[in-house]
Each structure stands twice: as C-alpha cells, then as structure tokens.
Write a protein that holds these residues in place. Structure first.
Motif, PDB file in Angstrom:
ATOM      1  N   UNK A  12      -0.783  46.436  76.373  1.00  0.00           N
ATOM      2  CA  UNK A  12       0.347  47.091  77.019  1.00  0.00           C
ATOM      3  C   UNK A  12       1.657  46.895  76.272  1.00  0.00           C
ATOM      4  N   UNK A  13       1.580  46.834  74.953  1.00  0.00           N
ATOM      5  CA  UNK A  13       2.773  46.652  74.138  1.00  0.00           C
ATOM      6  C   UNK A  13       3.276  45.219  74.061  1.00  0.00           C
ATOM      7  N   UNK A  14       2.542  44.271  74.673  1.00  0.00           N
ATOM      8  CA  UNK A  14       2.936  42.862  74.671  1.00  0.00           C
ATOM      9  C   UNK A  14       1.946  42.078  73.817  1.00  0.00           C
ATOM     10  N   UNK A  15       2.468  41.304  72.870  1.00  0.00           N
ATOM     11  CA  UNK A  15       1.601  40.490  72.027  1.00  0.00           C
ATOM     12  C   UNK A  15       1.139  39.263  72.802  1.00  0.00           C
ATOM     13  N   UNK A  16      -0.159  39.018  72.769  1.00  0.00           N
ATOM     14  CA  UNK A  16      -0.768  37.904  73.491  1.00  0.00           C
ATOM     15  C   UNK A  16      -1.674  37.128  72.547  1.00  0.00           C
ATOM     16  N   UNK A  17      -2.079  35.954  72.985  1.00  0.00           N
ATOM     17  CA  UNK A  17      -2.997  35.143  72.184  1.00  0.00           C
ATOM     18  C   UNK A  17      -4.092  34.578  73.076  1.00  0.00           C
ATOM     19  N   UNK A  18      -5.209  34.253  72.443  1.00  0.00           N
ATOM     20  CA  UNK A  18      -6.325  33.656  73.176  1.00  0.00           C
ATOM     21  C   UNK A  18      -7.091  32.753  72.227  1.00  0.00           C
ATOM     22  N   UNK A  19      -7.658  31.680  72.788  1.00  0.00           N
ATOM     23  CA  UNK A  19      -8.501  30.765  72.016  1.00  0.00           C
ATOM     24  C   UNK A  19      -9.858  30.690  72.708  1.00  0.00           C
ATOM     25  N   UNK A  20     -10.906  30.610  71.926  1.00  0.00           N
ATOM     26  CA  UNK A  20     -12.245  30.520  72.493  1.00  0.00           C
ATOM     27  C   UNK A  20     -13.060  29.509  71.704  1.00  0.00           C
ATOM     28  N   UNK A  21     -13.950  28.834  72.411  1.00  0.00           N
ATOM     29  CA  UNK A  21     -14.872  27.887  71.792  1.00  0.00           C
ATOM     30  C   UNK A  21     -16.277  28.333  72.162  1.00  0.00           C
ATOM     31  N   UNK A  22     -17.126  28.442  71.162  1.00  0.00           N
ATOM     32  CA  UNK A  22     -18.527  28.790  71.410  1.00  0.00           C
ATOM     33  C   UNK A  22     -19.368  27.592  71.015  1.00  0.00           C
ATOM     34  N   UNK A  23     -20.061  27.010  71.994  1.00  0.00           N
ATOM     35  CA  UNK A  23     -20.891  25.833  71.749  1.00  0.00           C
ATOM     36  C   UNK A  23     -21.872  25.677  72.904  1.00  0.00           C
ATOM     37  N   UNK A  24     -22.944  24.944  72.672  1.00  0.00           N
ATOM     38  CA  UNK A  24     -23.888  24.658  73.747  1.00  0.00           C
ATOM     39  C   UNK A  24     -23.256  23.746  74.802  1.00  0.00           C
ATOM     40  N   UNK A  25     -22.368  22.864  74.347  1.00  0.00           N
ATOM     41  CA  UNK A  25     -21.687  21.958  75.258  1.00  0.00           C
ATOM     42  C   UNK A  25     -20.270  21.740  74.748  1.00  0.00           C
ATOM     43  N   UNK A  26     -19.261  21.819  75.657  1.00  0.00           N
ATOM     44  CA  UNK A  26     -17.864  21.596  75.313  1.00  0.00           C
ATOM     45  C   UNK A  26     -17.384  20.394  76.106  1.00  0.00           C
ATOM     46  N   UNK A  27     -16.842  19.378  75.423  1.00  0.00           N
ATOM     47  CA  UNK A  27     -16.410  18.142  76.071  1.00  0.00           C
ATOM     48  C   UNK A  27     -14.947  17.879  75.794  1.00  0.00           C
ATOM     49  N   UNK A  28     -14.291  17.212  76.731  1.00  0.00           N
ATOM     50  CA  UNK A  28     -12.937  16.705  76.520  1.00  0.00           C
ATOM     51  C   UNK A  28     -12.988  15.223  76.846  1.00  0.00           C
ATOM     52  N   UNK A  29     -12.440  14.401  75.961  1.00  0.00           N
ATOM     53  CA  UNK A  29     -12.424  12.957  76.163  1.00  0.00           C
ATOM     54  C   UNK A  29     -11.109  12.387  75.660  1.00  0.00           C
ATOM     55  N   UNK A  30     -10.779  11.188  76.103  1.00  0.00           N
ATOM     56  CA  UNK A  30      -9.566  10.535  75.629  1.00  0.00           C
ATOM     57  C   UNK A  30      -9.780   9.887  74.272  1.00  0.00           C
ATOM     58  N   UNK A  31     -11.022   9.818  73.829  1.00  0.00           N
ATOM     59  CA  UNK A  31     -11.324   9.283  72.506  1.00  0.00           C
ATOM     60  C   UNK A  31     -11.609   7.796  72.469  1.00  0.00           C
ATOM     61  N   UNK A  32     -11.418   7.085  73.575  1.00  0.00           N
ATOM     62  CA  UNK A  32     -11.636   5.645  73.543  1.00  0.00           C
ATOM     63  C   UNK A  32     -12.907   5.199  74.251  1.00  0.00           C
ATOM     64  N   UNK A  33     -13.711   6.128  74.726  1.00  0.00           N
ATOM     65  CA  UNK A  33     -14.962   5.765  75.380  1.00  0.00           C
ATOM     66  C   UNK A  33     -15.888   6.975  75.379  1.00  0.00           C
TER      67      UNK A  33
END
Length: 80
Positions: A12-33
């Motif tokens: 509609x005349x507006x520039x937009x952005x999108x991010x996608x991840x393709x994987x069997x499993x997607x995880x988010x962690x704090x990195x310390x455990x």
C-alpha cells in the motif's frame, strides 16, 4: 532445510520489513543454561513462563482436559 530470511517489501505504498526463520525447531535461551523459555516445534509454540498484559482468546483449556473456560460463550467447565 533451514534458513534465516530478511525481507523488505512495499504494501500500500508503505515500506515494511519481515524476518523469518525456517527450522525444525526454534529456541530462545539466555545462553547460560539448557533452559529454553521459548520453543517453536511441530507448529506449536511452547512458553515456560508468560507475563501477559492482555489476552484475547476464545478457549482456555488445561493440559489434562479437566478444566475449560470458554470466553465466547461465558462458561467454565470442570471435569473430575
């Protein structure tokens, strides 16, 4: 197959952005455990803890199926 995608597009005349991840499993962690507070796998999002201000929902159901809250019909059912 897995990948990470970043897309810029115009809608509609507006520039937009999108991010996608393709994987069997997607995880988010704090990195310390090996504790994963967010997991997306097999089309299901699993959250270990949620701090939510507002929830818009139709049905809330316990994992064992013994309690249902139907927001659309205004009913609460408890099964023994």
């Amino acid at each position: 197959m897995s990948g990470f995608y970043v897309e810029l597009y115009t809608e509609g005349g507006v520039q937009k952005s999108r991010m996608a991840v393709q994987a069997d499993q997607f995880l988010v962690t704090s990195g310390n455990s090996r504790h994963y507070p967010l997991v997306f796998e097999n089309g299901e999002l699993k959250l270990a803890v949620a701090n939510i201000g507002t929830v818009n929902a139709g049905l809330l159901q316990s994992l064992n199926g013994k309690m249902k809250i139907d927001f659309n019909n205004g009913t609460i059912e408890i099964f023994s």
